[in-house]
Design a protein around this motif. Structure first.
Motif, PDB file in Angstrom:
ATOM      1  N   VAL A   1      49.885  43.461  37.054  1.00 43.70           N
ATOM      2  CA  VAL A   1      49.165  44.434  36.218  1.00 43.70           C
ATOM      3  C   VAL A   1      49.025  45.781  36.938  1.00 43.70           C
ATOM      4  O   VAL A   1      49.394  46.829  36.393  1.00 43.70           O
ATOM      5  CB  VAL A   1      47.769  43.895  35.822  1.00 43.70           C
ATOM      6  CG1 VAL A   1      47.013  44.943  34.988  1.00 43.70           C
ATOM      7  CG2 VAL A   1      47.899  42.592  35.042  1.00 43.70           C
TER       8      VAL A   1
ATOM      9  N   THR B   1      31.390  48.991  34.972  1.00 43.19           N
ATOM     10  CA  THR B   1      32.178  48.432  33.859  1.00 43.19           C
ATOM     11  C   THR B   1      32.158  46.912  34.025  1.00 43.19           C
ATOM     12  O   THR B   1      31.399  46.392  34.833  1.00 43.19           O
ATOM     13  CB  THR B   1      33.648  48.921  33.898  1.00 43.19           C
ATOM     14  OG1 THR B   1      34.235  48.418  35.100  1.00 43.19           O
ATOM     15  CG2 THR B   1      33.754  50.439  33.868  1.00 43.19           C
TER      16      THR B   1
ATOM     17  N   LEU C   1      45.551  55.135  37.011  1.00 48.24           N
ATOM     18  CA  LEU C   1      44.209  54.796  37.492  1.00 48.24           C
ATOM     19  C   LEU C   1      44.325  54.131  38.850  1.00 48.24           C
ATOM     20  O   LEU C   1      44.709  52.968  38.961  1.00 48.24           O
ATOM     21  CB  LEU C   1      43.501  53.882  36.485  1.00 48.24           C
ATOM     22  CG  LEU C   1      42.295  54.514  35.791  1.00 48.24           C
ATOM     23  CD1 LEU C   1      41.168  54.880  36.752  1.00 48.24           C
ATOM     24  CD2 LEU C   1      42.690  55.732  34.983  1.00 48.24           C
ATOM     25  N   ASN C   2      44.010  54.909  39.861  1.00 40.95           N
ATOM     26  CA  ASN C   2      44.000  54.410  41.226  1.00 40.95           C
ATOM     27  C   ASN C   2      42.557  54.054  41.567  1.00 40.95           C
ATOM     28  O   ASN C   2      41.799  53.626  40.695  1.00 40.95           O
ATOM     29  CB  ASN C   2      44.601  55.500  42.131  1.00 40.95           C
ATOM     30  CG  ASN C   2      44.990  55.007  43.503  1.00 40.95           C
ATOM     31  OD1 ASN C   2      44.485  54.000  43.986  1.00 40.95           O
ATOM     32  ND2 ASN C   2      45.873  55.718  44.154  1.00 40.95           N
TER      33      ASN C   2
ATOM     34  N   PHE D   1      34.446  45.381  35.455  1.00 45.30           N
ATOM     35  CA  PHE D   1      35.375  45.132  36.567  1.00 45.30           C
ATOM     36  C   PHE D   1      34.806  44.168  37.616  1.00 45.30           C
ATOM     37  O   PHE D   1      35.445  43.172  37.976  1.00 45.30           O
ATOM     38  CB  PHE D   1      35.725  46.482  37.196  1.00 45.30           C
ATOM     39  CG  PHE D   1      36.702  46.417  38.318  1.00 45.30           C
ATOM     40  CD1 PHE D   1      38.071  46.388  38.073  1.00 45.30           C
ATOM     41  CD2 PHE D   1      36.271  46.376  39.639  1.00 45.30           C
ATOM     42  CE1 PHE D   1      38.976  46.323  39.121  1.00 45.30           C
ATOM     43  CE2 PHE D   1      37.163  46.311  40.680  1.00 45.30           C
ATOM     44  CZ  PHE D   1      38.525  46.292  40.419  1.00 45.30           C
TER      45      PHE D   1
ATOM     46  N   GLY E   1      44.708  48.804  28.742  1.00 42.28           N
ATOM     47  CA  GLY E   1      43.366  48.308  29.070  1.00 42.28           C
ATOM     48  C   GLY E   1      42.293  49.060  28.312  1.00 42.28           C
ATOM     49  O   GLY E   1      41.301  49.515  28.884  1.00 42.28           O
TER      50      GLY E   1
ATOM     51  N   LEU F   1      42.900  45.031  37.652  1.00 39.82           N
ATOM     52  CA  LEU F   1      41.942  43.967  37.956  1.00 39.82           C
ATOM     53  C   LEU F   1      41.955  43.655  39.437  1.00 39.82           C
ATOM     54  O   LEU F   1      42.904  44.007  40.152  1.00 39.82           O
ATOM     55  CB  LEU F   1      42.289  42.689  37.175  1.00 39.82           C
ATOM     56  CG  LEU F   1      43.468  41.884  37.712  1.00 39.82           C
ATOM     57  CD1 LEU F   1      43.231  40.415  37.476  1.00 39.82           C
ATOM     58  CD2 LEU F   1      44.773  42.326  37.090  1.00 39.82           C
TER      59      LEU F   1
HETATM   60  N1  LIG Z   1      35.109  49.719  37.916  1.00 43.83           N
HETATM   61  C1  LIG Z   1      35.338  50.185  39.126  1.00 43.83           C
HETATM   62  O1  LIG Z   1      34.446  50.148  40.008  1.00 43.83           O
HETATM   63  C2  LIG Z   1      36.672  50.841  39.443  1.00 43.83           C
HETATM   64  C3  LIG Z   1      36.739  51.649  40.586  1.00 43.83           C
HETATM   65  C4  LIG Z   1      37.946  52.246  40.905  1.00 43.83           C
HETATM   66  C5  LIG Z   1      39.061  52.052  40.104  1.00 43.83           C
HETATM   67  N2  LIG Z   1      38.975  51.251  39.001  1.00 43.83           N
HETATM   68  C6  LIG Z   1      40.188  51.055  38.204  1.00 43.83           C
HETATM   69  O2  LIG Z   1      39.959  51.520  36.891  1.00 43.83           O
HETATM   70  C7  LIG Z   1      40.799  50.814  35.976  1.00 43.83           C
HETATM   71  C8  LIG Z   1      39.974  50.348  34.788  1.00 43.83           C
HETATM   72  O3  LIG Z   1      38.989  49.466  35.268  1.00 43.83           O
HETATM   73  P1  LIG Z   1      37.585  49.211  34.554  1.00 43.83           P
HETATM   74  O4  LIG Z   1      36.542  49.481  35.556  1.00 43.83           O
HETATM   75  O5  LIG Z   1      37.512  49.869  33.225  1.00 43.83           O
HETATM   76  O6  LIG Z   1      37.706  47.605  34.422  1.00 43.83           O
HETATM   77  P2  LIG Z   1      37.376  46.578  33.248  1.00 43.83           P
HETATM   78  O7  LIG Z   1      36.123  46.980  32.543  1.00 43.83           O
HETATM   79  O8  LIG Z   1      37.418  45.235  33.898  1.00 43.83           O
HETATM   80  O9  LIG Z   1      38.610  46.755  32.248  1.00 43.83           O
HETATM   81  C9  LIG Z   1      39.894  46.363  32.637  1.00 43.83           C
HETATM   82  C10 LIG Z   1      40.859  46.549  31.488  1.00 43.83           C
HETATM   83  O10 LIG Z   1      42.176  46.123  31.920  1.00 43.83           O
HETATM   84  C11 LIG Z   1      42.715  45.264  30.930  1.00 43.83           C
HETATM   85  N3  LIG Z   1      43.626  44.266  31.481  1.00 43.83           N
HETATM   86  C12 LIG Z   1      43.422  43.448  32.547  1.00 43.83           C
HETATM   87  N4  LIG Z   1      44.462  42.606  32.668  1.00 43.83           N
HETATM   88  C13 LIG Z   1      45.335  42.896  31.674  1.00 43.83           C
HETATM   89  C14 LIG Z   1      46.581  42.366  31.253  1.00 43.83           C
HETATM   90  N5  LIG Z   1      47.167  41.331  31.876  1.00 43.83           N
HETATM   91  N6  LIG Z   1      47.192  42.922  30.180  1.00 43.83           N
HETATM   92  C15 LIG Z   1      46.618  43.947  29.515  1.00 43.83           C
HETATM   93  N7  LIG Z   1      45.441  44.494  29.851  1.00 43.83           N
HETATM   94  C16 LIG Z   1      44.805  43.961  30.911  1.00 43.83           C
HETATM   95  C17 LIG Z   1      41.502  44.585  30.299  1.00 43.83           C
HETATM   96  O11 LIG Z   1      41.818  44.154  28.970  1.00 43.83           O
HETATM   97  P3  LIG Z   1      41.881  42.623  28.484  1.00 43.83           P
HETATM   98  O12 LIG Z   1      41.095  41.781  29.441  1.00 43.83           O
HETATM   99  O13 LIG Z   1      41.311  42.687  27.101  1.00 43.83           O
HETATM  100  O14 LIG Z   1      43.346  42.304  28.468  1.00 43.83           O
HETATM  101  C18 LIG Z   1      40.501  45.730  30.258  1.00 43.83           C
HETATM  102  O15 LIG Z   1      40.677  46.503  29.097  1.00 43.83           O
HETATM  103  C19 LIG Z   1      41.462  49.696  36.794  1.00 43.83           C
HETATM  104  O16 LIG Z   1      42.785  50.075  37.122  1.00 43.83           O
HETATM  105  C20 LIG Z   1      40.608  49.604  38.046  1.00 43.83           C
HETATM  106  O17 LIG Z   1      41.341  49.127  39.160  1.00 43.83           O
HETATM  107  C21 LIG Z   1      37.795  50.653  38.641  1.00 43.83           C
END
Ligand SMILES: NC(=O)c1ccc[n+]([C@@H]2O[C@H](COP(=O)([O-])OP(=O)(O)OC[C@H]3O[C@@H](n4cnc5c(N)ncnc54)[C@H](OP(=O)(O)O)[C@@H]3O)[C@@H](O)[C@H]2O)c1
Length: 252
Positions: A113, A196, A142-143, A198, A13, A93
């Motif tokens: 995923v 992000t 990444l939790n 997300f 990701g 996601l």
């Molecule tokens: N943002 C928050 O508030 C938050 C809080 C706590 C935890 N997290 C965790 O942090 C991690 C990163 O999240 P983020 O905030 O950076 O989210 P994001 O900006 O939505 O990025 C998600 C990433 O996951 C990739 N991804 C999704 N489905 C995929 C698939 N089928 N195959 C390959 N890659 C895939 C996406 O790439 P493509 O779409 O290009 O494939 C993208 O690079 C996640 O595990 C999320 O649960 C986020």
């Protein structure tokens, strides 16, 4: 962190958000970073931007819902770099999906995923580390704060359940690595709300995401990167199990 210069980090990701911010930081530190996602052109654009930095970024297209694509990616990493030293299971996601009325296909994608992709990558990464004799490797999972408590927001229920599994998997991996007397470490990273793509992806509505981001000062992707750098930067005898942190103004 000096021991990681010239070594290989796989980040899932890496096209946007936390994964892209981490790729940027590790390349600047001098690591050979392999970033994967479906939108590989965004990783390639970042690689081009970073081409004069100390390390390098290699983009690989991989849909983590497809095991054959994951295995193929690990084969490419082995052929080109000899295997991984650090594996950051970052891709994840959420769909708005209750348990009583959610769509099975959305649950399946979150499971594929957030849980299965993460487990397959962890298994393959440890296999490569051991094959190349690396005993100081590191798995990052990444939790989320959502993997540690159930807030009063039912559309997030299935996502939270997948992150509770990540909490379990962190300890399961730690125990299995300990059983085989490995010094490879595993660390969960559990942030609260991060700014992000997300939320926008989850709600499929930018105005809803904007409302969430403007409610209070959220974490930035770089705050999460700081936590990962802390965990991988500790000396080999220190096993950081999980880092829980949230925006100061986040009440839940
Ligand atoms: N943002 C928050 O508030 C938050 C809080 C706590 C935890 N997290 C965790 O942090 C991690 C990163 O999240 P983020 O905030 O950076 O989210 P994001 O900006 O939505 O990025 C998600 C990433 O996951 C990739 N991804 C999704 N489905 C995929 C698939 N089928 N195959 C390959 N890659 C895939 C996406 O790439 P493509 O779409 O290009 O494939 C993208 O690079 C996640 O595990 C999320 O649960 C986020």
């Amino acid at each position: 962190m000096e021991r990681w210069v010239g070594r290989v980090a796989l980040i899932t990701g890496a096209s946007v958000g936390i994964g892209a911010a981490l790729a940027r930081r590790l390349v600047k530190h001098g690591m050979k970073v392999v970033g994967c996602a479906r939108n590989v052109q965004q990783i390639q654009a970042l690689a081009d931007e970073l081409k004069n930095e100390k390390g390098s970024l290699t983009a690989i297209k991989c849909d983590l819902t497809k095991e054959e694509e994951i295995l193929d990616m690990f084969s490419k990493v082995k052929a080109e770099f000899g295997g991984v030293d650090i594996c950051v299971n970052n891709a994840g996601l959420a769909h708005e999906s209750l348990i009583l009325s959610g769509e099975t296909q959305q649950w399946r994608e979150m499971l594929d995923v957030n849980v299965l992709g993460l487990s397959i990558c962890s298994r393959e990464a440890v296999k490569q580390m051991r094959e190349k004799g690396v005993d100081d490797g590191h798995l990052i999972l990444l939790n989320s704060m959502s993997g540690h408590r159930i807030t009063n927001y039912s559309p997030g229920h299935f996502y939270k359940a997948t992150k509770f599994m990540v909490t379990a998997l962190t300890e399961c991996l730690r125990q299995e690595l300990s059983e085989i007397k490995s010094h490879i470490r595993v660390t969960g990273i559990s942030p609260g709300r991060v700014h992000t793509e997300f939320q926008q992806r989850m709600f499929k509505d930018k105005s809803k995401a904007d409302a969430i981001w403007s409610a209070f000062k959220t974490l930035e992707a770089d705050d999460v990167v700081d936590a990962i750098i802390y965990a991988i930067g500790t000396p080999g005898h220190v096993q950081v199990h999980d880092i829980l942190f949230r925006p100061t103004e986040q009440s839940t």
